[in-house]
Design a protein around this motif. Structure first.
Motif, PDB file in Angstrom:
ATOM      1  N   GLU A   1      -0.875  -6.140   4.834  1.00 11.17           N
ATOM      2  CA  GLU A   1      -1.909  -6.978   4.218  1.00 11.17           C
ATOM      3  C   GLU A   1      -1.684  -8.438   4.605  1.00 11.17           C
ATOM      4  OE1 GLU A   1      -4.475  -5.678   2.690  1.00 11.17           O
ATOM      5  OE2 GLU A   1      -3.611  -3.682   2.882  1.00 11.17           O
TER       6      GLU A   1
ATOM      7  N   ASN B   1       0.826  -1.209   0.000  1.00 18.21           N
ATOM      8  CA  ASN B   1       0.000   0.000   0.000  1.00 18.21           C
ATOM      9  C   ASN B   1       0.858   1.256   0.000  1.00 18.21           C
ATOM     10  OD1 ASN B   1      -2.461  -1.461   0.174  1.00 18.21           O
ATOM     11  ND2 ASN B   1      -2.002  -1.838   2.315  1.00 18.21           N
TER      12      ASN B   1
ATOM     13  N   ASP C   1      -3.875 -11.807  -0.792  1.00 15.02           N
ATOM     14  CA  ASP C   1      -2.782 -10.863  -1.063  1.00 15.02           C
ATOM     15  C   ASP C   1      -1.447 -11.595  -1.139  1.00 15.02           C
ATOM     16  OD1 ASP C   1      -4.195  -8.417  -1.261  1.00 15.02           O
ATOM     17  OD2 ASP C   1      -4.388  -8.366   0.912  1.00 15.02           O
TER      18      ASP C   1
ATOM     19  N   THR D   1       4.456  -5.944   4.325  1.00 11.54           N
ATOM     20  CA  THR D   1       3.163  -5.280   4.270  1.00 11.54           C
ATOM     21  C   THR D   1       2.295  -5.556   5.487  1.00 11.54           C
ATOM     22  OG1 THR D   1       1.174  -5.042   2.910  1.00 11.54           O
ATOM     23  CG2 THR D   1       2.148  -7.238   3.023  1.00 11.54           C
TER      24      THR D   1
ATOM     25  N   THR E   1       4.716  -9.943   6.989  1.00  9.16           N
ATOM     26  CA  THR E   1       3.712  -8.974   7.426  1.00  9.16           C
ATOM     27  C   THR E   1       4.220  -8.160   8.611  1.00  9.16           C
ATOM     28  OG1 THR E   1       2.646 -10.668   8.790  1.00  9.16           O
ATOM     29  CG2 THR E   1       1.735 -10.300   6.599  1.00  9.16           C
TER      30      THR E   1
END
Length: 122
Positions: A85, A55, A90, A83, A104
């Motif tokens: 996500e 993002n 994803d 991320t 993550t």
């Protein structure tokens, strides 16, 4: 010396990722706050690893991976997604596009160390 490009719109997270990687040794670490900035940096120097968020403003991480893996000049560069996500969709999408690993946030330093060591063989 291995060169690593960190693509992350949060300056704080970029600094954290950089500090964690620097614990592993002496690397040339370049930072880009957006995917567009990363694309502008690619022709300027050789990178051995790219870590990217998903993002971000303008070009997101998945679009950046798609660009890199679709470009013969850069397609060999390993990519790691870092991320927030967390969905399986994803993760699968990122790996399917060509990411070597998916981590993550918040992540543990040991987890990022292992991925960087494995990817760069250091």
């Amino acid at each position: 010396m291995k060169s690593i490009l960190i693509v992350e719109d949060s300056a704080t997270t970029r600094s954290l990722i950089k500090a964690v990687i620097e614990e592993l040794g002496d690397f040339n670490i370049v930072e880009a706050p957006t995917g567009f900035d990363a694309i502008k940096l690619l022709p300027l120097q050789k990178f051995d690893l790219i870590l990217t968020d998903i993002n971000m403003p303008d070009i997101n991480g998945l679009e950046l991976i798609n660009f890199i893996k679709g470009n013969e000049r850069y397609s060999h560069i390993p990519l790691v997604i870092v991320t927030t996500e967390r969905s399986d969709e994803d993760r699968k999408r990122g790996i399917a596009l060509g990411a070597s690993a998916y981590i993550t946030k918040p992540f543990k330093a040991a987890e990022l160390h292992e991925i960087v060591r494995k990817t760069l063989n250091v």
